[in-house]
Design a protein around this motif. Structure first.
Motif, PDB file in Angstrom:
ATOM      1  N   ASP A 171     -65.317 -36.430 -56.016  1.00  0.00           N
ATOM      2  CA  ASP A 171     -65.417 -37.773 -56.653  1.00  0.00           C
ATOM      3  C   ASP A 171     -64.310 -38.831 -56.449  1.00  0.00           C
ATOM      4  OD1 ASP A 171     -67.876 -37.153 -57.603  1.00  0.00           O
ATOM      5  OD2 ASP A 171     -67.195 -36.367 -59.576  1.00  0.00           O
ATOM      6  N   CYS A 200     -64.432 -55.131 -60.096  1.00  0.00           N
ATOM      7  CA  CYS A 200     -65.379 -55.713 -61.042  1.00  0.00           C
ATOM      8  C   CYS A 200     -65.252 -56.935 -61.809  1.00  0.00           C
ATOM      9  CB  CYS A 200     -65.729 -54.401 -62.122  1.00  0.00           C
ATOM     10  SG  CYS A 200     -66.975 -54.873 -63.335  1.00  0.00           S
ATOM     11  N   LYS A 248     -66.409 -58.350 -65.123  1.00  0.00           N
ATOM     12  CA  LYS A 248     -67.214 -57.933 -66.079  1.00  0.00           C
ATOM     13  C   LYS A 248     -68.024 -59.165 -66.530  1.00  0.00           C
ATOM     14  CE  LYS A 248     -67.987 -54.264 -68.633  1.00  0.00           C
ATOM     15  NZ  LYS A 248     -68.530 -52.972 -68.009  1.00  0.00           N
ATOM     16  N   THR A 297     -62.512 -50.232 -60.198  1.00  0.00           N
ATOM     17  CA  THR A 297     -63.058 -49.126 -60.575  1.00  0.00           C
ATOM     18  C   THR A 297     -63.673 -48.477 -59.356  1.00  0.00           C
ATOM     19  OG1 THR A 297     -64.819 -48.365 -61.790  1.00  0.00           O
ATOM     20  CG2 THR A 297     -65.211 -50.563 -60.886  1.00  0.00           C
ATOM     21  N   ARG A 345     -66.534 -46.673 -59.995  1.00  0.00           N
ATOM     22  CA  ARG A 345     -67.932 -46.351 -60.374  1.00  0.00           C
ATOM     23  C   ARG A 345     -68.807 -47.805 -60.351  1.00  0.00           C
ATOM     24  NH1 ARG A 345     -68.696 -42.645 -65.558  1.00  0.00           N
ATOM     25  NH2 ARG A 345     -70.919 -42.995 -64.731  1.00  0.00           N
ATOM     26  N   VAL A 346     -69.782 -47.792 -59.909  1.00  0.00           N
ATOM     27  CA  VAL A 346     -70.607 -49.146 -59.858  1.00  0.00           C
ATOM     28  C   VAL A 346     -71.673 -48.850 -60.808  1.00  0.00           C
ATOM     29  CG1 VAL A 346     -72.112 -50.673 -58.506  1.00  0.00           C
ATOM     30  CG2 VAL A 346     -70.005 -49.847 -57.549  1.00  0.00           C
ATOM     31  N   GLU A 347     -71.907 -49.644 -61.831  1.00  0.00           N
ATOM     32  CA  GLU A 347     -72.862 -49.602 -63.016  1.00  0.00           C
ATOM     33  C   GLU A 347     -73.931 -50.585 -62.770  1.00  0.00           C
ATOM     34  OE1 GLU A 347     -70.671 -48.835 -66.505  1.00  0.00           O
ATOM     35  OE2 GLU A 347     -70.004 -46.953 -65.940  1.00  0.00           O
ATOM     36  N   LYS A 348     -74.902 -50.539 -63.314  1.00  0.00           N
ATOM     37  CA  LYS A 348     -76.035 -51.565 -63.434  1.00  0.00           C
ATOM     38  C   LYS A 348     -75.844 -52.043 -64.919  1.00  0.00           C
ATOM     39  CE  LYS A 348     -78.949 -49.372 -60.056  1.00  0.00           C
ATOM     40  NZ  LYS A 348     -80.493 -48.812 -59.747  1.00  0.00           N
ATOM     41  N   ASP A 349     -75.007 -52.845 -65.109  1.00  0.00           N
ATOM     42  CA  ASP A 349     -74.594 -53.410 -66.288  1.00  0.00           C
ATOM     43  C   ASP A 349     -74.653 -54.997 -66.340  1.00  0.00           C
ATOM     44  OD1 ASP A 349     -72.367 -53.813 -65.000  1.00  0.00           O
ATOM     45  OD2 ASP A 349     -71.194 -52.689 -66.686  1.00  0.00           O
ATOM     46  N   SER A 390     -72.802 -56.917 -64.376  1.00  0.00           N
ATOM     47  CA  SER A 390     -71.676 -57.388 -64.023  1.00  0.00           C
ATOM     48  C   SER A 390     -71.563 -57.453 -62.281  1.00  0.00           C
ATOM     49  CB  SER A 390     -70.411 -56.237 -64.321  1.00  0.00           C
ATOM     50  OG  SER A 390     -70.306 -56.092 -65.575  1.00  0.00           O
ATOM     51  N   TYR A 438     -69.835 -56.527 -58.612  1.00  0.00           N
ATOM     52  CA  TYR A 438     -68.969 -55.833 -57.853  1.00  0.00           C
ATOM     53  C   TYR A 438     -68.888 -56.180 -56.483  1.00  0.00           C
ATOM     54  CZ  TYR A 438     -70.079 -52.473 -62.077  1.00  0.00           C
ATOM     55  OH  TYR A 438     -69.757 -52.240 -63.215  1.00  0.00           O
TER      56      TYR A 438
END
Length: 602
Positions: free
Chosen positions: A102, A110, A112, A122, A124-128, A130, A132
């Motif tokens: 990892d 990011c 935010k 970061t 980690r790419v999150e579906k929030d 934000s 990227y």
């Protein structure tokens, strides 16, 4: 498939691989991807796995035994290959890529989703919600950018989760970052949401590659530090500028200006079309696939591409709202926009898709050349026949080229290709006999007449295609000779002009232009270049021989017979000069030897 047949197939694939950067994928008998790797040189890297002289570890030997097929994706640079390898490993998780952990994933920046967005890096790419940007290959580059945004655009560096309700609350009254000057007071209500949003817009511009204005600001600061003799600070800013300029170089694998798109392109030969599909998510290629279609009729590339898009989208369901194409197509897909880019990042992706389609085509052709040479030759001849609208396959082609030096020693050359390959035993030289001076048109008329008059007299087979190195003038002169011999309707004759590689046909004032990537044009160019080389070699030899003859005949007492004897023995005047008097005496006799020796050495 038998083990021997599999080995032969793998060797054919390796022999056809290009020596360019890319990613390779090993597949087992069930077509599962078992390993993904990157390479600066695909051919060298992949062939190293199968080289018996290489000392492989046990794991690699097991991997090699399980390889049943090899797929490759061509990219522009080694860094592109590195990023693409990472993407594919995370997507497919091949069995023999367990060494990837990892912490090897690449950093992103990011922005935010907040009233006063924080910027941070970061993995980690999150579906929030934000935004990227990335991935980047260097954490140093990311940190340099974040520091640049903080200092140049006054982006807050604190970790407070600000909302419109908690701004100015007591919990932020002791914010250290604010009191030491690192933050401009977002938490204190001293910056409006709109003003901060404008700062974020500038940040996004830089992340999308628009760094010109930022670099100029840094250069102003650097000059001011230098004027104040603060050379260390000036050097620090110089290093920042260099990092930003390196960041500015865009990659074809990662594009910050592109979200989710499907990219299609096509390349084809006389029998087969190759349609490449690239799936792009968040600017990064996550999948490449090339569909091979056997032609049944004389379908156009546009028709085949339209069919291929529907077929590929059925195999690989896609929700993208945009498809990038090389040309407009007469198809519609609900809620999908078709784009034909002319420049920019999307054009680069379209070009990359074509490179992959072309690479697959060339690999297949190279494999066919090794497996079935006759079939490969037939394919080339059929391509030439189609492109030039010939009545029969051009199994016998001849090409003419004239050479002279400032009007002297005019010569002509005829080269012969049989089954698209040089037949050097049939090459012929011509010394111009009926033309005085540099008259290219008359010289061409003479040699074409002499060549085919002799073939007719000796009842030798005639070519199906004649190529004249030159434009309309040379072609017209050659055609006169064919008409005189009654061959104008029996042999196709064309001319190729050097400037734009135009192809001229008799009685047609407008030329045609063949695709510069086509095998037809490459074969014609090979014939033209070979005729030029063969003619120039003969011309230089004739000039050299003429210079030697004239120099020897100037010697009083040396006639043509003596000159021929000397040339036959020594080939050049320089070698005659280096000969001893004794050697010349043995060759010519005492009297002649003394004349030649004294003349050349005094």
């Amino acid at each position: 498939m038998q083990k021997k047949e599999l080995k032969t197939e793998i060797n054919n694939i390796i022999n056809a691989l290009p020596s360019t950067p890319g990613v390779y994928q090993f597949l087992d008998k069930e077509k599962n991807i078992i390993y993904v790797g990157k390479a600066k040189n695909l051919k060298n890297r992949v062939s190293s796995y199968f080289n018996s002289t290489q000392q492989h570890n046990a794991k690699t030997r097991i991997l090699v035994r399980k390889i049943a097929d090899i797929k490759t994706i061509n990219v522009a640079t080694e860094m592109d290959a590195l990023l693409l390898e990472n993407t594919l490993i995370k997507k497919h998780q091949p069995k023999y890529n367990i060494q990837l952990k990892d912490d090897k994933t690449y950093p992103w920046i990011c922005i935010k989703k907040e009233p006063f967005p924080r910027l941070f890096y970061t993995r980690r790419v999150e579906k929030d919600g934000s935004e990227y940007f990335g991935p980047f290959h260097s954490v140093t580059t990311v940190k340099t950018l974040l520091e640049l945004f903080k200092n140049s655009f006054d982006i807050r560096s604190c970790t407070h989760k600000l909302t419109l309700d908690n701004i100015g609350k007591k919990e932020f009254a002791t914010s250290v970052e604010y009191y030491i000057g690192n933050c401009k007071g977002c938490c204190q209500g001293e910056v409006s949401v709109k003003e901060y949003a404008d700062r974020i817009k500038n940040v996004k511009k830089v992340l999308r590659g628009n760094t010109k204005s930022v670099i100029e600001q840094l250069r102003i600061k650097m000059r001011k530090h230098a004027e104040n003799l603060a050379f260390e600070k000036a050097h620090e800013i110089k290093e920042k500028i260099q990092r930003i300029e390196r960041f500015q170089a865009k990659s074809t694998v990662v594009s910050s200006s592109i979200k989710d798109v499907d990219v299609f392109n096509i390349d084809s030969d006389i029998h087969t079309a190759y349609i490449n599909y690239l799936k792009v998510i968040n600017g990064s290629i996550t999948q490449s696939y090339t569909l091979e279609i056997k032609k049944k009729l004389d379908e156009s590339n546009a028709d085949l591409l339209a069919w291929g898009i529907i077929e590929i989208r059925e195999r690989f369901p896609s929700k993208t709202k945009e498809i990038i194409l090389p040309e407009p197509l007469a198809i519609e897909i609900e809620n999908v926009k078709f784009t034909v880019p002319l420049k920019g990042a999307k054009k680069e992706l379209s070009n990359l898709s074509f490179i992959n389609a072309n690479a697959t085509k060339l690999e297949k052709q190279k494999q066919l050349k090794h497996i079935d040479p006759e079939k490969n030759t037939l394919r080339i001849l059929e391509t030439i026949k189609k492109d030039l609208h010939l009545p029969t396959l051009p199994r016998h082609i001849e090409c003419f080229d004239n050479s002279n030096f400032q009007g002297t020693n005019p010569v002509s050359a005829c080269v012969v290709f049989k089954d698209a390959k040089p037949s050097k035993k049939d090459y012929r030289h011509f010394n111009i006999k009926t033309v005085i001076g540099a008259n290219d048109f008359a010289s061409m008329e003479e040699v074409v007449y002499r060549r085919y008059k002799r073939l007719l007299d000796e009842k030798e087979p005639l070519p199906q295609l004649i190529i004249i190195d030159g434009g309309k003038g040379q072609l017209s002169s050659a055609l006169k000779s064919l008409k005189t011999l009654g061959l104008e309707d029996k042999i196709t004759i064309i001319g190729i002009a050097k400037r734009l590689e135009e192809i001229y046909f008799p009685n047609d004032s407008l030329p045609i232009y063949i695709d510069k990537r086509s095998e037809t044009l490459k074969t014609i160019q090979h014939l033209r270049n070979e005729a030029h080389r063969f003619g120039i070699t003969h011309h230089r030899s004739k000039r050299r021989k003429g210079t030697t003859n004239s120099e020897l005949l100037k010697i009083k007492g040396v006639g043509k017979k003596t000159q021929e004897t000397l040339i036959r023995k020594y080939k050049s005047v320089k070698r005659i000069k280096n000969a001893s008097l004794e050697d010349l005496t043995i060759l010519l006799g005492s009297a002649k030897a003394n004349i030649v020796y004294n003349a050349l050495n005094n």
